[in-house]
Design an enzyme around this catalytic site. Structure first.
Site, PDB file in Angstrom:
ATOM      1  N   ASN A  36      -3.247  -4.973   5.585  1.00 16.96           N
ATOM      2  CA  ASN A  36      -4.120  -5.118   7.034  1.00 16.96           C
ATOM      3  C   ASN A  36      -5.445  -4.126   5.858  1.00 16.96           C
ATOM      4  O   ASN A  36      -6.534  -3.610   6.135  1.00 16.96           O
ATOM      5  CB  ASN A  36      -3.769  -4.240   7.779  1.00 16.96           C
ATOM      6  CG  ASN A  36      -3.171  -2.726   7.538  1.00 16.96           C
ATOM      7  OD1 ASN A  36      -4.173  -2.432   6.144  1.00 16.96           O
ATOM      8  ND2 ASN A  36      -2.657  -2.086   8.445  1.00 16.96           N
ATOM      9  N   LEU A  37      -5.585  -3.917   4.707  1.00 15.49           N
ATOM     10  CA  LEU A  37      -6.293  -3.158   4.286  1.00 15.49           C
ATOM     11  C   LEU A  37      -7.217  -2.005   4.196  1.00 15.49           C
ATOM     12  O   LEU A  37      -7.967  -1.370   4.153  1.00 15.49           O
ATOM     13  CB  LEU A  37      -8.110  -4.482   3.921  1.00 15.49           C
ATOM     14  CG  LEU A  37      -7.546  -5.415   3.176  1.00 15.49           C
ATOM     15  CD1 LEU A  37      -8.924  -6.439   2.786  1.00 15.49           C
ATOM     16  CD2 LEU A  37      -7.275  -4.966   1.619  1.00 15.49           C
ATOM     17  N   GLY A  40      -6.030  -0.330   1.151  1.00 11.02           N
ATOM     18  CA  GLY A  40      -5.810  -0.938  -0.147  1.00 11.02           C
ATOM     19  C   GLY A  40      -7.648  -2.536  -0.426  1.00 11.02           C
ATOM     20  O   GLY A  40      -8.264  -1.471   0.471  1.00 11.02           O
ATOM     21  N   ASP A  54      -2.001  -7.630   9.751  1.00 17.34           N
ATOM     22  CA  ASP A  54      -0.906  -6.164   9.791  1.00 17.34           C
ATOM     23  C   ASP A  54       0.283  -6.364  10.691  1.00 17.34           C
ATOM     24  O   ASP A  54       0.887  -7.168  11.527  1.00 17.34           O
ATOM     25  CB  ASP A  54      -1.307  -5.235  11.679  1.00 17.34           C
ATOM     26  CG  ASP A  54      -1.101  -3.718  11.419  1.00 17.34           C
ATOM     27  OD1 ASP A  54       0.136  -2.915  11.345  1.00 17.34           O
ATOM     28  OD2 ASP A  54      -1.882  -2.961  10.839  1.00 17.34           O
ATOM     29  N   ASN A  95       3.419   3.136  12.447  1.00 22.41           N
ATOM     30  CA  ASN A  95       3.168   1.972  11.791  1.00 22.41           C
ATOM     31  C   ASN A  95       4.434   2.600  10.883  1.00 22.41           C
ATOM     32  O   ASN A  95       5.290   1.437  10.426  1.00 22.41           O
ATOM     33  CB  ASN A  95       2.229   2.677  10.988  1.00 22.41           C
ATOM     34  CG  ASN A  95       1.880   1.753   9.532  1.00 22.41           C
ATOM     35  OD1 ASN A  95       1.593   0.487   9.683  1.00 22.41           O
ATOM     36  ND2 ASN A  95       1.832   2.228   8.230  1.00 22.41           N
ATOM     37  N   TYR A 144       6.662  12.747   8.087  1.00 16.16           N
ATOM     38  CA  TYR A 144       6.605  11.321   6.757  1.00 16.16           C
ATOM     39  C   TYR A 144       8.079  11.477   5.915  1.00 16.16           C
ATOM     40  O   TYR A 144       8.834   9.348   6.442  1.00 16.16           O
ATOM     41  CB  TYR A 144       6.347  11.375   5.430  1.00 16.16           C
ATOM     42  CG  TYR A 144       6.033  10.734   4.241  1.00 16.16           C
ATOM     43  CD1 TYR A 144       5.762   9.476   4.890  1.00 16.16           C
ATOM     44  CD2 TYR A 144       6.581  11.126   2.839  1.00 16.16           C
ATOM     45  CE1 TYR A 144       5.620   8.714   3.595  1.00 16.16           C
ATOM     46  CE2 TYR A 144       6.343  10.882   2.276  1.00 16.16           C
ATOM     47  CZ  TYR A 144       5.924   9.132   2.208  1.00 16.16           C
ATOM     48  OH  TYR A 144       6.374   8.166   0.805  1.00 16.16           O
ATOM     49  N   LYS A 148      10.672   7.575   7.036  1.00 19.32           N
ATOM     50  CA  LYS A 148      11.297   7.258   5.850  1.00 19.32           C
ATOM     51  C   LYS A 148      12.882   6.779   6.452  1.00 19.32           C
ATOM     52  O   LYS A 148      13.501   6.243   5.799  1.00 19.32           O
ATOM     53  CB  LYS A 148      10.909   7.162   4.700  1.00 19.32           C
ATOM     54  CG  LYS A 148       9.455   7.108   3.987  1.00 19.32           C
ATOM     55  CD  LYS A 148       9.127   5.981   3.838  1.00 19.32           C
ATOM     56  CE  LYS A 148       8.286   5.504   3.326  1.00 19.32           C
ATOM     57  NZ  LYS A 148       7.118   3.806   3.026  1.00 19.32           N
ATOM     58  N   LEU A 193      -2.624  14.702  -7.583  1.00 22.29           N
ATOM     59  CA  LEU A 193      -2.924  15.517  -8.855  1.00 22.29           C
ATOM     60  C   LEU A 193      -3.177  15.037  -9.366  1.00 22.29           C
ATOM     61  O   LEU A 193      -4.500  15.316  -9.885  1.00 22.29           O
ATOM     62  CB  LEU A 193      -1.592  16.851  -9.144  1.00 22.29           C
ATOM     63  CG  LEU A 193      -1.849  17.512  -9.732  1.00 22.29           C
ATOM     64  CD1 LEU A 193      -3.090  18.020  -8.771  1.00 22.29           C
ATOM     65  CD2 LEU A 193      -0.549  17.952 -10.269  1.00 22.29           C
TER      66      LEU A 193
END
Ligand code: UDP
Length: 328
Positions: A36-37, A40, A54, A95, A144, A148, A193
């Site tokens: 869906n950029l 990206g 998407d 998402n 997060y 996952k 980092l």
């Protein structure tokens, strides 16, 4: 050995996804990228057919699955910022969980039965020991990590009920860039980092902060296990081959089993860039364990994975190739 011929790469315009697409292109695999950029870059997709869209869009997914016969799906399209996931968990559960289930459901409806999932060391939470192997207790300490882990659980259940086979790859710290300089890490905003340190070296950033100096580590800064993005991509390829050969659903931890402190990363960046890097001391970042190091012996033994760019300086060197052009 049965080879995967056609693969759907979801999130193939992002940092890790684009390196994956580059490898699949070199291997002569047909690729469709769905992205869906939102973070990206279309110009990072070096190979295959690009579909802008998407995974929340079930009609689009059904259209994509009706138009191609995919051997497998690789899924890189998730949000990845731990701190943001604490501030805005809805964004992460929507998402990373709901939309991912939408993708899995569409796969099942269209008989696509092999899935490679980008999981994370964040599913383990505060390490109880290290190096962290696959059976380490899973106690995420942020949304997060939970998002996952929820999909890892869903995948186990989908295998049982619908025969969808999957490999979950639990990344430690993805780093570096394409060795020949074709691709780079381009997060906006950048939070990782190595790119931040290199931006301080090139002059794009005035300084870099060390998040905490009072950890129980040799120099007081956090220790992480960095893995080159091309070695990560290679692991995905081995995982898809494993499933194509009839392999059962599986999970693998993916790092170099070698820890480097934030201070050591900064030193490596000074040596590689030969430029001064201004460092300031910052407070600890919430949710950062002192040490995260993977035990990757399982993927080495079972899939024959061998990192090619295991050395930190090599990862920093490859990342610097892309950053050096900004030197001022
Ligand atoms: N870090 C830091 N300063 C920064 C960004 C990161 O000291 O500006 C530290 C962070 O606390 C962690 C390590 O660098 O210990 C790697 O962080 P990164 O965000 O790259 O990856 P993560 O470990 O969160 O996946």
């Amino acid at each position: 050995m049965k080879q995967a011929k056609t693969i759907l790469v979801v999130g193939g315009a992002g940092y890790i996804g684009s390196h994956m697409v580059g490898l699949l292109g070199e291997l002569g695999v047909n690729v469709v990228v769905l992205d869906n950029l939102s973070s990206g870059h279309k110009d990072a997709v070096l190979h295959g057919q690009f579909v802008h869209g998407d995974i929340a869009d079930r009609m689009l997914l059904d259209k994509v699955f009706s138009s191609h016969r995919f051997d497998a799906v690789m899924h890189f399209a998730s949000f990845i910022q731990v701190g943001e996931s604490v501030q805005d968990p809805a964004k992460y559960y929507q998402n990373n969980v709901v939309n991912t289930l939408n993708l899995l459901n569409s796969m099942c409806a269209h008989g696509v039965d092999k899935f490679i999932f980008s999981s994370t060391a964040a599913i383990f939470g505060e390490p109880q020991y290290w190096p962290i192997d696959e059976s380490h207790p899973k106690n995420p300490i942020n949304p997060y990590g939970w998002s996952k882990l929820m999909i890892e659980q869903a995948l186990a259940d989908y295998h049982q009920a619908y025969g969808l086979r999957s490999v979950c790859l639990r990344y430690f710290n993805a780093a570096g860039a394409h060795a020949e300089g074709l691709l780079a890490e381009r997060h906006e905003p950048e939070t990782h980092l190595i790119p931040l340190v290199l931006q301080a070296a090139s002059g794009r950033r005035a300084q870099v902060s060390v998040f905490g100096r009072d950890y129980p580590t040799p120099d007081g800064s956090c220790v992480r296990d960095y893995i080159h993005v091309q070695d990560l991509a290679q692991a995905h390829w081995l995982a898809v081959q494993y499933l194509c050969d009839g392999g059962d659903s599986n999970v693998f931890n993916l790092g170099n089993s070698q820890g480097y402190s934030v201070q050591e990363v900064i030193e490596a960046a000074r040596q590689v860039s030969l430029r001064p890097i201004k460092v300031v001391e910052g407070p600890r970042r919430e949710g950062d364990p002192a040490v995260l190091v993977a035990d990757s012996s399982k993927i080495k033994q079972l899939l024959g994975w061998q990192p090619v760019f295991a050395d930190l300086k090599t990862m920093v060197q490859h990342a610097w190739q892309a950053e050096a052009k900004y030197c001022c």
